[in-house]
Design an enzyme around this catalytic site. Structure first.
Site, PDB file in Angstrom:
ATOM      1  N   LYS A 261       0.855  -1.188   0.000  1.00 49.09           N
ATOM      2  CA  LYS A 261       0.000   0.000   0.000  1.00 49.09           C
ATOM      3  C   LYS A 261       0.891   1.237   0.000  1.00 49.09           C
ATOM      4  O   LYS A 261       1.872   1.290   0.757  1.00 49.09           O
ATOM      5  CB  LYS A 261      -0.898  -0.024   1.239  1.00 49.09           C
ATOM      6  CG  LYS A 261      -1.904   1.126   1.324  1.00 49.09           C
ATOM      7  CD  LYS A 261      -2.802   0.998   2.559  1.00 49.09           C
ATOM      8  CE  LYS A 261      -3.883   2.081   2.614  1.00 49.09           C
ATOM      9  NZ  LYS A 261      -4.767   1.931   3.786  1.00 49.09           N
TER      10      LYS A 261
ATOM     11  N   SER B  69      -9.922   2.326   2.736  1.00 45.45           N
ATOM     12  CA  SER B  69      -8.954   2.982   1.887  1.00 45.45           C
ATOM     13  C   SER B  69      -8.005   2.017   1.172  1.00 45.45           C
ATOM     14  O   SER B  69      -7.426   2.393   0.159  1.00 45.45           O
ATOM     15  CB  SER B  69      -8.115   3.965   2.700  1.00 45.45           C
ATOM     16  OG  SER B  69      -7.282   3.303   3.628  1.00 45.45           O
TER      17      SER B  69
ATOM     18  N   SER C 152     -10.364   0.286   7.047  1.00 42.51           N
ATOM     19  CA  SER C 152      -9.696   0.362   5.735  1.00 42.51           C
ATOM     20  C   SER C 152      -9.008  -0.911   5.277  1.00 42.51           C
ATOM     21  O   SER C 152      -8.556  -0.980   4.134  1.00 42.51           O
ATOM     22  CB  SER C 152      -8.666   1.490   5.736  1.00 42.51           C
ATOM     23  OG  SER C 152      -9.287   2.735   5.609  1.00 42.51           O
TER      24      SER C 152
END
Lengths: 95, 490
Positions: free
Chosen positions: B78, B158, B182
């Site tokens: 990420k 997210s 998330s």
């Protein structure tokens, strides 16, 4: 409680975010909507309740007061928008 | 070579150990899959040369008998984790050209254990969002589509890039972070497994900060066992993060497959919301039946402050964000815009560098911390946070783990909620409580809805009891026997 245009201008100034004048009214409405939804927290009985600031029960750990890294200014300034000779170049702040 | 990308992380690590294929072969297969899947926008930076270099070095280590637990396994990262020499943006304009000179602790531990980095994955800007639509690089498209439809769906957020990449076999597993849901909501939307561990399990050092008292790293993976394998590697004490817990990390994989007989599973009656699809209620009942069948005792519990968790979160998280993001001033790194005065430079830099949702949260945070409102909002929210933690403390006197749905809906269309912040925030209604209380929470796929889209169940555990979470998740995974994959259209 209503957040008005003056409050938005003040908060945007505190947060150092330039908000164009034509956005202020819309922002006030948006933030009002969110804050009105948040208002329901008033229903919760928090009498005698300690604020929970951290879910980690132990206190802050201590460490030896020694230098563990450093001496590499080129690395520190490598992402600077402006730098000269391992110094950050910043705008003039003293008149 | 497409078969290699279909492997689970565990099967790939085993295959590498047996010499069935090399890390270079496995990595090449993933690089090809990534190139063919650019339309999903899951990776915002591909690092094939670095990946092949790491893979070759991994094969060399294995040849001399120095294989780590993740030796040779290609993973996605990420883009909130700083990676040394590899651009790290938090999917923002303000960090568009930021190249860290250091490596986050979590990713450094993955490389220590032999893993290979394929590239950086898309996310909502500064991890603020539930649909990946706040990314400066544009949203990720979910590899899943409703049956007979070509409509683009959100992978959630997210960690939408991480979840989509795992679901589309563009990596064997991915790092992710979870501040309000998330990791778990995107996992639920993409038919993948994600766990947010206990606060303090994973070091936050080198992870771009959003809300420091809530942020936790964790993996998104194809199976419960893969998630356990990754979390074991990612966890552990780090003196560089003062909230990192100095306690031993067990091998979490040993708890997957362990009997759950006799465990008490709490079912919180408050985890139902208006307009929740009947299919999610049904899936929850299926989960209850599966765990009963496996020998668990099902206990009705109450978490009475659940409905106040999101409003409390939307004070605490923006307050912390407004403080954390004050560092982006355009002086030492990141974007710098012009202005007539220093204040104007700050204001113009931050106006140009942050997206609308990030600005919205900074403004809310600044407002609730400002003079005259601090007690009414911020302190009040921290007290409600205590009430939510107490709800769980009470529950643990009755049960060993809690079973809930992960999200109140299946994946929705891109653009469907983007004009209504509160509707978007409600995505996290079942996940945000564990962030406020610091508890571990895992989402795993447990079924499909009538449109053929995956739905997730969440298992919440006691603090530091990821072991039980993995055991219960393993039991649900076995009973659910979820094997559906997104049909390849990209």
């Amino acid at each position: 409680m209503a957040i008005d245009a003056a409050t938005v201008r003040k908060v945007a100034r505190l947060a150092r975010i330039a908000e164009p004048e034509e956005r202020i009214e819309a922002l006030a409405q948006e933030l009002n909507g969110i804050m009105t939804w948040i208002e329901q927290l008033a229903e919760v009985d928090t009498e005698g309740c300690e604020p929970l600031t951290s879910v980690v029960a132990s206190g802050l750990p201590m460490r030896e007061d020694v230098v563990t890294m450093g001496g590499d200014p080129a690395r520190v300034t490598s992402n600077a928008p402006k730098s000269v000779g391992n110094f950050f170049v910043v705008p003039k702040v003293v008149e | 070579m497409s078969a290699l990308t279909n492997l689970t992380l565990k099967a790939a690590v085993d295959g590498l150990a047996k010499g069935d294929f090399t890390s270079v072969e496995l990595t090449k297969a993933h690089i090809e899959a990534i190139e063919a899947a650019r339309g999903l926008n899951a990776y915002i930076l591909e690092t094939p040369e670095k990946a092949l270099d790491m893979a070759a070095k991994s094969d060399a280590r294995r040849a001399v008998g120095e294989a780590g637990p993740l030796e040779g396994a290609p993973l996605g990262v990420k883009d909130l984790f700083c990676t040394e020499g590899v651009r790290t943006t938090a999917c923002s304009k303000i960090l568009e050209n930021f190249v860290p000179t250091y490596e986050s602790t979590v990713t450094s531990q993955l490389w220590r254990d032999g893993a290979v980095m394929l590239g950086k994955l898309n996310l909502d800007q500064f991890a603020m969002g539930s649909s990946n639509e706040t990314s400066y690089f544009g949203p990720v498209t979910n590899p899943w589509r409703a049956q007979g439809s070509t409509k683009a769906l959100t992978p959630g957020g997210s960690s939408g890039g991480s979840a989509a990449a795992v679901a589309a076999d563009l990596c064997l597993g991915a790092t992710a972070t979870d501040t309000g849901g998330s990791i778990r909501q995107p996992a639920a939307f993409t038919g993948t497994v994600g766990i947010k561990p206990t606060y303090g399990r994973c070091s936050r050092w080198g992870v771009v900060a959003f809300a420091s008292s809530l942020d936790q790293a964790g993996p998104i993976a194809k199976t419960v066992e893969d998630a356990a394998l990754l979390l074991t590697s990612m966890s552990g004490h780090d003196p560089k993060d003062s909230t990192s817990l100095d306690i031993p990390v067990p091998d979490f994989t040993q708890f997957v497959g362990k009997s759950v007989k006799g465990l008490k599973i709490g079912i919180p009656k408050e985890y139902r919301v208006d307009n929740m699809p009947a299919e999610i209620e049904k899936l929850w009942q299926d989960g209850i039946a599966w765990l009963k069948e496996a020998g668990c005792e099902i206990i009705d519990i109450s978490l009475p402050h659940t409905k106040y968790a999101l409003p409390a979160y939307y004070i605490v998280a923006p307050a912390e964000a407004s403080s954390n993001l004050a560092r982006y001033d355009g002086m030492r790194y990141g974007l710098r815009e012009d202005g007539a005065t220093l204040t104007e430079i700050y204001e113009n830099t931050r106006a140009a560098g942050f997206g609308d949702e990030v600005k919205r949260r900074i403004l809310i945070g600044t407002y609730v911390l400002s003079h005259g409102y601090y007690d009414a909002y911020y302190l009040k929210a921290l007290k409600v946070r205590r009430r939510i933690a107490e709800d769980f403390d009470n529950a643990w006197t009755k049960c060993d783990a809690i079973l809930t749905p992960t999200a109140p809906s299946a994946a929705f269309g891109l653009g469907e909620n983007s004009n209504d912040p509160i509707a978007m925030y409600l995505n996290d209604v079942f996940t945000v409580t564990t962030n406020l209380a610091g508890l571990p929470g895992l989402s795993l796929p447990a079924g499909l809805d009538s449109n053929g889209l995956p739905l997730g169940l969440q298992i919440i555990g006691k603090p530091l009891d990821e072991a039980t979470v993995f055991s219960v998740a393993g039991a649900v995974e076995k009973a659910a026997n979820f094997s559906a994959k997104a049909e390849k259209w990209w």
